[in-house]
Design an enzyme around this catalytic site. Structure first.
Site, PDB file in Angstrom:
ATOM      1  N   PHE A   1      38.465  42.883  49.725  1.00 43.43           N
ATOM      2  CA  PHE A   1      38.857  42.163  48.520  1.00 43.43           C
ATOM      3  C   PHE A   1      38.322  43.006  47.363  1.00 43.43           C
ATOM      4  O   PHE A   1      37.172  43.445  47.386  1.00 43.43           O
ATOM      5  CB  PHE A   1      38.254  40.755  48.529  1.00 43.43           C
ATOM      6  CG  PHE A   1      38.746  39.922  47.391  1.00 43.43           C
ATOM      7  CD1 PHE A   1      39.997  39.339  47.445  1.00 43.43           C
ATOM      8  CD2 PHE A   1      37.978  39.746  46.261  1.00 43.43           C
ATOM      9  CE1 PHE A   1      40.470  38.584  46.378  1.00 43.43           C
ATOM     10  CE2 PHE A   1      38.442  38.994  45.195  1.00 43.43           C
ATOM     11  CZ  PHE A   1      39.686  38.415  45.255  1.00 43.43           C
TER      12      PHE A   1
ATOM     13  N   ASP B   1      30.553  41.430  54.373  1.00 42.25           N
ATOM     14  CA  ASP B   1      31.118  40.377  53.539  1.00 42.25           C
ATOM     15  C   ASP B   1      31.770  39.360  54.474  1.00 42.25           C
ATOM     16  O   ASP B   1      32.719  39.696  55.200  1.00 42.25           O
ATOM     17  CB  ASP B   1      32.150  40.989  52.578  1.00 42.25           C
ATOM     18  CG  ASP B   1      32.784  39.935  51.668  1.00 42.25           C
ATOM     19  OD1 ASP B   1      32.910  38.762  52.093  1.00 42.25           O
ATOM     20  OD2 ASP B   1      33.188  40.288  50.545  1.00 42.25           O
TER      21      ASP B   1
ATOM     22  N   TYR C   1      33.414  28.404  49.207  1.00 42.04           N
ATOM     23  CA  TYR C   1      34.518  27.527  48.806  1.00 42.04           C
ATOM     24  C   TYR C   1      35.744  27.667  49.689  1.00 42.04           C
ATOM     25  O   TYR C   1      36.753  27.028  49.414  1.00 42.04           O
ATOM     26  CB  TYR C   1      34.876  27.725  47.328  1.00 42.04           C
ATOM     27  CG  TYR C   1      34.985  29.146  46.848  1.00 42.04           C
ATOM     28  CD1 TYR C   1      36.096  29.929  47.165  1.00 42.04           C
ATOM     29  CD2 TYR C   1      33.992  29.710  46.066  1.00 42.04           C
ATOM     30  CE1 TYR C   1      36.197  31.227  46.721  1.00 42.04           C
ATOM     31  CE2 TYR C   1      34.087  31.018  45.610  1.00 42.04           C
ATOM     32  CZ  TYR C   1      35.191  31.768  45.934  1.00 42.04           C
ATOM     33  OH  TYR C   1      35.287  33.053  45.483  1.00 42.04           O
ATOM     34  N   LYS C   2      35.642  28.491  50.706  1.00 39.72           N
ATOM     35  CA  LYS C   2      36.770  28.620  51.629  1.00 39.72           C
ATOM     36  C   LYS C   2      36.501  27.708  52.837  1.00 39.72           C
ATOM     37  O   LYS C   2      36.610  26.490  52.740  1.00 39.72           O
ATOM     38  CB  LYS C   2      36.942  30.084  52.028  1.00 39.72           C
ATOM     39  CG  LYS C   2      37.215  31.016  50.833  1.00 39.72           C
ATOM     40  CD  LYS C   2      37.422  32.439  51.297  1.00 39.72           C
ATOM     41  CE  LYS C   2      37.466  33.414  50.117  1.00 39.72           C
ATOM     42  NZ  LYS C   2      38.626  33.224  49.249  1.00 39.72           N
TER      43      LYS C   2
ATOM     44  N   ARG D   1      50.391  34.174  53.181  1.00 41.04           N
ATOM     45  CA  ARG D   1      49.134  33.969  53.887  1.00 41.04           C
ATOM     46  C   ARG D   1      49.008  32.497  54.274  1.00 41.04           C
ATOM     47  O   ARG D   1      49.152  31.616  53.422  1.00 41.04           O
ATOM     48  CB  ARG D   1      47.995  34.348  52.941  1.00 41.04           C
ATOM     49  CG  ARG D   1      46.862  35.058  53.576  1.00 41.04           C
ATOM     50  CD  ARG D   1      45.878  35.576  52.540  1.00 41.04           C
ATOM     51  NE  ARG D   1      45.389  34.556  51.622  1.00 41.04           N
ATOM     52  CZ  ARG D   1      44.172  34.592  51.036  1.00 41.04           C
ATOM     53  NH1 ARG D   1      43.344  35.594  51.268  1.00 41.04           N
ATOM     54  NH2 ARG D   1      43.811  33.654  50.210  1.00 41.04           N
TER      55      ARG D   1
END
Lengths: 394, 394
Positions: free
Chosen positions: B126, B195, B220-221, B369
């Protein structure tokens, strides 16, 4: 003086900010710790409940766009800006004060001219500023020199990149001379970076008018944003194109959803952003700022000084001579919005004050700190605080 | 295959995680974007309301101690730790992922041996990881080399300080081989920084077992902590004494309220803290983690893979041949918890999917996605998503 309680009633009667007090959740406690954590504005719980149940719970990912989450850091920044005397587009909310100090100090070093490899720092700053400035110096090949704020105009020279200065000293409540120190730094060819944690929301700051270069501050004191609410960064418009952040996270990219492996900074204050903003805290802060609608910082300052003067009069009336010593300058131009009293056994005294419903705080080693938030502190609060202090130390 | 809807019902029937779905606020939408923003756990609003109205509104400043605010970053870290395969005392919550990448990369450079001045970074990361790694390299005198994750074990050499690698690729959903890459880095005398944004909460990570050095991730995922919830930093216990943070804020000081102008880092993972923690978001996250009580990451992983397999079967059944191309590896050991499908006009297709109640996301330039959060994604969700996709592209 005449009976302090009567005087207090008369002063509260003619206080033009009195209706604002109704907007806060208060109780029988005298809360003089708003310079550490501001009180809760009464409408904030409902707003946060809506953010959680509807914006997060129902709209979910759509809220980044539809509920304005994505643009909240600069929108909230623009809400804070008038309290700092800043035109729009120069303040962004997010991260902690410490992280913003890092951005500001490194950013300023990188804007400074060639051969400027010295950072000056106000030695009386809240310690995190010094720790972070030291790290910034280490990582940019600069040296850090800590000195009294009053010496900064004299000591700034051709090697000075910037000075990091507190607007109001967190311990003593002394207000440093922002216009004069900024002007002296500019005369020396250096940049002025101000920490506004203890001034913003308590007195006029006038960043634009005085040509301040960068500034940082927190929002959980006089701005009542809630515990650990996002801090903010100010970068003067003319300098933004040269602001080269040491924390170039994807939120500061010119095209954040382009997912470009090469970094290209956004224009404007957006380049002060880093990662994904903390939405619950950010929107609680945004709501909390509503209490400023229709309130002028000048009126806040006038009441703040009146509260401090009255507190000192009441201390003189209630506290036995010699038992406490005021370490805050009595002169208005040198005073922030707190009164700090040095006192033997200050830790024990504050514990007892709190037990008796007067909440200030203790700062190592011997300081009792009483903060006045003009939006909700009343003259009656101040009279009672001095009376109880007199009882505790008497 | 036999009727997907019937198959889905049977699979949901025997799903042992099915009761956990009841803990989330869901609606008629098929929400397959939990890998961007996790759904709201139903009990979180009441907890946050209590934090605001009682802890902030009534106890105010006392809550830093009495409500456990001050210790929340390491307490929440210890709640996250089991999901990472980490023993207590190695994870601290706070700041954004980007800020934690900076701490981890600079911290790792400073731990690396003399002469190690090269940082390797997974080129498919990312983007924020690369931007921040570049800044860390610039500020520590290192060079940054971006390369495919698979090349890292081969390219790591005597000048390599560390490699920053994604556990799961945010775009393709490929799961990188954490044990092998970590071991290869160690063989080369380098540190492994992972990560975990797209793996933690979706599959076993086993940081301790594989000797990972440092790691970061968001909450938050798959951890459902709320929009922009605090990220976390992991530093392996043996390395903590050598962790020299580039962001040494006062919260990481050995005696934070000593107000010492000289910095002295706290022992343990506390030295990964920086400034005042963002309490509203932090405690919303803490509450959200309750949904993990009694849930094993192994069960989550098994269901995640089953959801992915079933989705691919349904795509084969519903979507005309050649219209989409799976860019996620089909092999279990190489797959995270999302399926990414390359598709012409992916942006338009996703907009239409969302309009028809199937929420995934679009990633530039051509990827659809679909993220599976085993705690609340059902097999029926997955069958419907594939069916609607077939209708949209058919």
């Amino acid at each position: 003086m005449s009976d302090p309680a009567e005087r207090a009633a008369a002063l509260d009667e003619k206080d033009e900010l009195r209706p604002v007090r109704e907007k806060f959740v208060l109780d029988d406690t005298v809360y003089l710790d708003g310079n550490s954590l501001g009180a809760l504005p009464g409408h904030v719980p409902a707003r946060v409940a809506d953010v959680i149940t509807r914006e997060w719970g129902e709209l979910r990912i759509r809220s980044w766009e539809e509920s304005g989450w994505w643009t909240a850091p600069e929108r909230v920044g623009d809400r804070i800006a008038p309290l700092l005397g800043a035109a729009p587009g120069q303040v962004v909310a997010g991260d902690s004060t410490s992280v913003n100090v890092f951005k500001a100090v490194v950013g300023a070093v990188r804007m400074a001219g060639a051969g400027r490899d010295e950072i000056l720092a106000d030695e009386a700053s809240f310690p995190t500023d010094g720790y972070i400035a030291e790290s910034a110096a280490r990582m940019t090949g600069c040296t850090l020199r800590a000195l009294p704020a009053a010496r900064i105009p004299v000591e700034a020279g051709p090697r000075t990149a910037l000075a990091l200065v507190n607007h109001v000293d967190y311990r003593t409540g002394r207000l440093n001379d922002l216009p004069a120190v900024t002007a002296a730094l500019h005369d020396a060819g250096a940049l002025a970076v101000w920490d506004l944690c203890h001034s913003a929301g308590a007195l006029p700051v006038r960043l634009d008018a005085h040509g301040v270069d960068l500034a940082v501050g927190c929002t959980y004191k006089y701005l009542n944003g809630g515990p650990g609410a996002p801090a903010y960064l100010y970068v003067r418009e003319e300098l933004q194109a040269r602001f080269d952040s040491p924390l170039p996270g994807w939120n500061s990219h010119a095209v954040p959803f382009g997912m470009d492996p090469a970094y290209a900074p956004a224009d404007g204050i957006i380049r002060g952003r880093v990662g994904t903003p903390d939405i619950l805290s950010m929107l609680a802060l945004e709501a909390a700022l509503d209490v400023w609608d229709g309130v002028s910082v000048e009126a806040v300052r006038a009441k703040s000084l009146a509260l401090g003067d009255f507190f000192l009069e009441c201390v003189d009336a209630y506290v036995p001579e010699g038992r406490v010593r005021c370490v805050t300058p009595r002169e208005h131009p040198q005073r922030g919005s707190q009164i700090a009293l040095a006192c033997a056994d200050a830790g024990t005294v504050m514990t007892e004050l709190i037990r008796r419903g007067v909440v200030g705080d203790f700062r190592h080693p011997d300081v009792l700190r009483f903060g006045f938030t003009p939006l909700y502190t009343s003259f009656a609060d101040v009279a009672r605080a001095a009376r109880v202090l007199g009882e505790v130390v008497g």
